[in-house]
Scaffold this motif. Structure first.
Motif, PDB file in Angstrom:
ATOM      1  N   ALA A  72       0.815  -1.220   0.000  1.00  0.00           N
ATOM      2  CA  ALA A  72       0.000   0.000   0.000  1.00  0.00           C
ATOM      3  C   ALA A  72       0.843   1.262   0.000  1.00  0.00           C
ATOM      4  O   ALA A  72       0.396   2.310  -0.458  1.00  0.00           O
ATOM      5  CB  ALA A  72      -0.924  -0.006   1.214  1.00  0.00           C
ATOM      6  N   SER A  73       2.053   1.189   0.506  1.00  0.00           N
ATOM      7  CA  SER A  73       2.872   2.389   0.638  1.00  0.00           C
ATOM      8  C   SER A  73       4.151   2.267  -0.182  1.00  0.00           C
ATOM      9  O   SER A  73       5.050   1.503   0.173  1.00  0.00           O
ATOM     10  CB  SER A  73       3.224   2.625   2.112  1.00  0.00           C
ATOM     11  OG  SER A  73       4.152   3.689   2.241  1.00  0.00           O
ATOM     12  N   ALA A  74       4.224   3.013  -1.278  1.00  0.00           N
ATOM     13  CA  ALA A  74       5.430   3.019  -2.095  1.00  0.00           C
ATOM     14  C   ALA A  74       6.607   3.603  -1.318  1.00  0.00           C
ATOM     15  O   ALA A  74       7.757   3.200  -1.520  1.00  0.00           O
ATOM     16  CB  ALA A  74       5.190   3.822  -3.363  1.00  0.00           C
ATOM     17  N   THR A  75       6.338   4.537  -0.410  1.00  0.00           N
ATOM     18  CA  THR A  75       7.407   5.176   0.351  1.00  0.00           C
ATOM     19  C   THR A  75       8.103   4.162   1.265  1.00  0.00           C
ATOM     20  O   THR A  75       9.335   4.093   1.321  1.00  0.00           O
ATOM     21  CB  THR A  75       6.854   6.329   1.195  1.00  0.00           C
ATOM     22  OG1 THR A  75       6.253   7.296   0.330  1.00  0.00           O
ATOM     23  CG2 THR A  75       7.960   6.989   2.003  1.00  0.00           C
ATOM     24  N   ILE A  76       7.308   3.370   1.987  1.00  0.00           N
ATOM     25  CA  ILE A  76       7.892   2.367   2.889  1.00  0.00           C
ATOM     26  C   ILE A  76       8.631   1.307   2.082  1.00  0.00           C
ATOM     27  O   ILE A  76       9.746   0.902   2.437  1.00  0.00           O
ATOM     28  CB  ILE A  76       6.793   1.724   3.747  1.00  0.00           C
ATOM     29  CG1 ILE A  76       6.188   2.769   4.692  1.00  0.00           C
ATOM     30  CG2 ILE A  76       7.349   0.553   4.547  1.00  0.00           C
ATOM     31  CD1 ILE A  76       5.029   2.249   5.510  1.00  0.00           C
ATOM     32  N   PHE A  77       8.015   0.852   0.995  1.00  0.00           N
ATOM     33  CA  PHE A  77       8.655  -0.156   0.151  1.00  0.00           C
ATOM     34  C   PHE A  77      10.012   0.345  -0.343  1.00  0.00           C
ATOM     35  O   PHE A  77      11.021  -0.356  -0.265  1.00  0.00           O
ATOM     36  CB  PHE A  77       7.747  -0.471  -1.038  1.00  0.00           C
ATOM     37  CG  PHE A  77       8.298  -1.525  -1.968  1.00  0.00           C
ATOM     38  CD1 PHE A  77       8.009  -2.860  -1.774  1.00  0.00           C
ATOM     39  CD2 PHE A  77       9.096  -1.178  -3.045  1.00  0.00           C
ATOM     40  CE1 PHE A  77       8.506  -3.832  -2.628  1.00  0.00           C
ATOM     41  CE2 PHE A  77       9.609  -2.136  -3.906  1.00  0.00           C
ATOM     42  CZ  PHE A  77       9.299  -3.473  -3.694  1.00  0.00           C
ATOM     43  N   ASP A  78      10.043   1.581  -0.866  1.00  0.00           N
ATOM     44  CA  ASP A  78      11.288   2.131  -1.397  1.00  0.00           C
ATOM     45  C   ASP A  78      12.332   2.311  -0.302  1.00  0.00           C
ATOM     46  O   ASP A  78      13.524   2.093  -0.526  1.00  0.00           O
ATOM     47  CB  ASP A  78      11.023   3.462  -2.089  1.00  0.00           C
ATOM     48  CG  ASP A  78      10.349   3.294  -3.445  1.00  0.00           C
ATOM     49  OD1 ASP A  78      10.374   2.162  -3.976  1.00  0.00           O
ATOM     50  OD2 ASP A  78       9.800   4.281  -3.968  1.00  0.00           O
ATOM     51  N   VAL A  80      12.789   0.544   2.465  1.00  0.00           N
ATOM     52  CA  VAL A  80      13.392  -0.750   2.795  1.00  0.00           C
ATOM     53  C   VAL A  80      14.263  -1.239   1.648  1.00  0.00           C
ATOM     54  O   VAL A  80      15.370  -1.757   1.843  1.00  0.00           O
ATOM     55  CB  VAL A  80      12.297  -1.783   3.129  1.00  0.00           C
ATOM     56  CG1 VAL A  80      12.907  -3.151   3.399  1.00  0.00           C
ATOM     57  CG2 VAL A  80      11.487  -1.324   4.336  1.00  0.00           C
ATOM     58  N   ARG A  81      13.771  -1.070   0.421  1.00  0.00           N
ATOM     59  CA  ARG A  81      14.517  -1.547  -0.751  1.00  0.00           C
ATOM     60  C   ARG A  81      15.859  -0.814  -0.879  1.00  0.00           C
ATOM     61  O   ARG A  81      16.903  -1.435  -1.124  1.00  0.00           O
ATOM     62  CB  ARG A  81      13.671  -1.318  -2.007  1.00  0.00           C
ATOM     63  CG  ARG A  81      14.321  -1.743  -3.306  1.00  0.00           C
ATOM     64  CD  ARG A  81      13.265  -1.935  -4.384  1.00  0.00           C
ATOM     65  NE  ARG A  81      12.467  -0.755  -4.601  1.00  0.00           N
ATOM     66  CZ  ARG A  81      12.681   0.115  -5.592  1.00  0.00           C
ATOM     67  NH1 ARG A  81      13.684  -0.092  -6.433  1.00  0.00           N
ATOM     68  NH2 ARG A  81      11.905   1.159  -5.754  1.00  0.00           N
ATOM     69  N   LYS A 128      10.785  -7.296  -1.507  1.00  0.00           N
ATOM     70  CA  LYS A 128      10.182  -8.141  -2.545  1.00  0.00           C
ATOM     71  C   LYS A 128       9.996  -9.572  -2.039  1.00  0.00           C
ATOM     72  O   LYS A 128       9.078 -10.273  -2.464  1.00  0.00           O
ATOM     73  CB  LYS A 128      11.044  -8.117  -3.808  1.00  0.00           C
ATOM     74  CG  LYS A 128      10.952  -6.807  -4.579  1.00  0.00           C
ATOM     75  CD  LYS A 128      11.881  -6.768  -5.770  1.00  0.00           C
ATOM     76  CE  LYS A 128      13.321  -6.589  -5.324  1.00  0.00           C
ATOM     77  NZ  LYS A 128      14.230  -6.373  -6.475  1.00  0.00           N
ATOM     78  N   THR A 129      10.861 -10.003  -1.106  1.00  0.00           N
ATOM     79  CA  THR A 129      10.707 -11.338  -0.534  1.00  0.00           C
ATOM     80  C   THR A 129       9.449 -11.406   0.319  1.00  0.00           C
ATOM     81  O   THR A 129       8.707 -12.399   0.286  1.00  0.00           O
ATOM     82  CB  THR A 129      11.934 -11.693   0.326  1.00  0.00           C
ATOM     83  OG1 THR A 129      13.113 -11.550  -0.460  1.00  0.00           O
ATOM     84  CG2 THR A 129      11.842 -13.117   0.838  1.00  0.00           C
ATOM     85  N   THR A 130       9.177 -10.361   1.072  1.00  0.00           N
ATOM     86  CA  THR A 130       7.952 -10.312   1.866  1.00  0.00           C
ATOM     87  C   THR A 130       6.728 -10.383   0.979  1.00  0.00           C
ATOM     88  O   THR A 130       5.770 -11.124   1.247  1.00  0.00           O
ATOM     89  CB  THR A 130       7.916  -9.013   2.703  1.00  0.00           C
ATOM     90  OG1 THR A 130       9.116  -8.905   3.462  1.00  0.00           O
ATOM     91  CG2 THR A 130       6.733  -9.010   3.654  1.00  0.00           C
ATOM     92  N   ALA A 205      18.776  -4.761  -6.467  1.00  0.00           N
ATOM     93  CA  ALA A 205      17.798  -4.527  -5.414  1.00  0.00           C
ATOM     94  C   ALA A 205      17.142  -3.154  -5.546  1.00  0.00           C
ATOM     95  O   ALA A 205      15.958  -2.978  -5.251  1.00  0.00           O
ATOM     96  CB  ALA A 205      18.468  -4.644  -4.036  1.00  0.00           C
ATOM     97  N   ALA A 206      17.915  -2.167  -6.002  1.00  0.00           N
ATOM     98  CA  ALA A 206      17.404  -0.804  -6.088  1.00  0.00           C
ATOM     99  C   ALA A 206      16.551  -0.561  -7.325  1.00  0.00           C
ATOM    100  O   ALA A 206      15.615   0.241  -7.292  1.00  0.00           O
ATOM    101  CB  ALA A 206      18.566   0.189  -6.071  1.00  0.00           C
ATOM    102  N   LEU A 207      16.874  -1.233  -8.426  1.00  0.00           N
ATOM    103  CA  LEU A 207      16.264  -0.869  -9.711  1.00  0.00           C
ATOM    104  C   LEU A 207      15.258  -1.856 -10.256  1.00  0.00           C
ATOM    105  O   LEU A 207      14.509  -1.516 -11.165  1.00  0.00           O
ATOM    106  CB  LEU A 207      17.380  -0.685 -10.763  1.00  0.00           C
ATOM    107  CG  LEU A 207      18.434   0.376 -10.428  1.00  0.00           C
ATOM    108  CD1 LEU A 207      19.488   0.416 -11.523  1.00  0.00           C
ATOM    109  CD2 LEU A 207      17.769   1.748 -10.272  1.00  0.00           C
ATOM    110  N   THR A 208      15.224  -3.083  -9.722  1.00  0.00           N
ATOM    111  CA  THR A 208      14.313  -4.073 -10.300  1.00  0.00           C
ATOM    112  C   THR A 208      13.153  -4.352  -9.390  1.00  0.00           C
ATOM    113  O   THR A 208      13.141  -3.984  -8.222  1.00  0.00           O
ATOM    114  CB  THR A 208      15.040  -5.404 -10.575  1.00  0.00           C
ATOM    115  OG1 THR A 208      15.474  -5.967  -9.329  1.00  0.00           O
ATOM    116  CG2 THR A 208      16.224  -5.183 -11.478  1.00  0.00           C
ATOM    117  N   GLY A 209      12.174  -5.046  -9.927  1.00  0.00           N
ATOM    118  CA  GLY A 209      10.998  -5.425  -9.145  1.00  0.00           C
ATOM    119  C   GLY A 209       9.867  -4.441  -9.356  1.00  0.00           C
ATOM    120  O   GLY A 209      10.067  -3.286  -9.732  1.00  0.00           O
ATOM    121  N   THR A 210       8.661  -4.932  -9.124  1.00  0.00           N
ATOM    122  CA  THR A 210       7.466  -4.110  -9.296  1.00  0.00           C
ATOM    123  C   THR A 210       7.271  -3.231  -8.084  1.00  0.00           C
ATOM    124  O   THR A 210       7.196  -3.701  -6.961  1.00  0.00           O
ATOM    125  CB  THR A 210       6.240  -5.014  -9.474  1.00  0.00           C
ATOM    126  OG1 THR A 210       6.468  -5.860 -10.598  1.00  0.00           O
ATOM    127  CG2 THR A 210       5.006  -4.182  -9.715  1.00  0.00           C
TER     128      THR A 210
END
Length: 215
Positions: A72-78, A80-81, A128-130, A205-210
């Motif tokens: 739900a949160s792109a900010t939190i995802f980014d 951690v990533r 992304k693993t989560t 880790a920084a550039l790939t994944g949805t």
């Protein structure tokens, strides 16, 4: 405990899917193999343990709903990533600064706990693993038992399968390592290769994944 696992046919399908996914080389496998080639089998196995603990931490996070928050949160995802990417780049810098002559004189068991901790962070700081666990595990869960306990039980099975697969990669890399080290300049070249792998994993880790959609 048995009731937390799906019926035998579904459990067999889960085990097969887990094995296929575990055998597919990814960032975790690359990290483990790199550690093994650089520091030996003991460090490789310590990396396997660390990555397994980190993966189970991600699975536990998915089980209690963190995956929904990350989605739900792109900010939190980014956040951690990028933290995970930065840590991988830090490991790359450490590899560049390492002295090959000193590495050869150190006992194989030197820094095992540190290696385990690094493997734990590499796996844990991968949102992304989560998200993967949040998407994968429900396919094999039953409505008759606690979703959280089922997710944790299935996660433990998956992590065990992945750890066995990763240990196989360690044994293969450890077998090939002496031949690689005997080549002239292999230690110096290995340092640069290890650093390049860590930097590449950091970029991956920084550039790939949805990226999750903002709400």
């Amino acid at each position: 405990m048995i009731e937390l696992l799906p019926p035998a046919p579904l459990l067999l399908a889960f085990l097969l899917a887990s094995l296929i996914l575990a055998l597919t080389p990814g960032p975790g496998v690359v990290y483990i193999v790199t550690r093994t080639l650089a520091q030996g089998r003991a460090s490789g196995l310590a990396s396997v343990a660390g990555v397994a603990l980190g993966n189970f931490g991600n699975a536990a996070a998915a089980s209690i709903g963190l995956a929904a928050l990350l989605s739900a949160s792109a900010t939190i995802f980014d956040a951690v990533r990028y933290a995970g990417a930065a840590y991988l780049c830090y490991l790359g810098l450490q590899a560049l600064r390492a002295d090959p002559s000193k590495q050869r004189s150190e006992p194989v068991t030197t820094g095992i706990w540190r290696v385990l901790g690094q493997g734990f962070l590499v796996a844990l700081l991968n949102p992304k693993t989560t998200l993967f666990f949040a998407a994968f595990l429900p396919q094999f869960m039953q409505p008759t038992a606690s979703p959280v306990l089922q997710a944790l039980a299935l996660s433990a099975v998956f992590v065990a399968v992945a750890a066995i697969s990763d240990a196989g990669y360690v044994l293969l890399a450890a077998t090939l390592a002496p031949a690689l080290r005997s080549a002239q300049g292999a230690a110096r070249m290995g340092r640069y290769v290890a650093a390049a792998v860590y930097f590449a994993l950091g970029l991956y880790a920084a550039l790939t994944g949805t990226r999750p959609a903002k709400t």
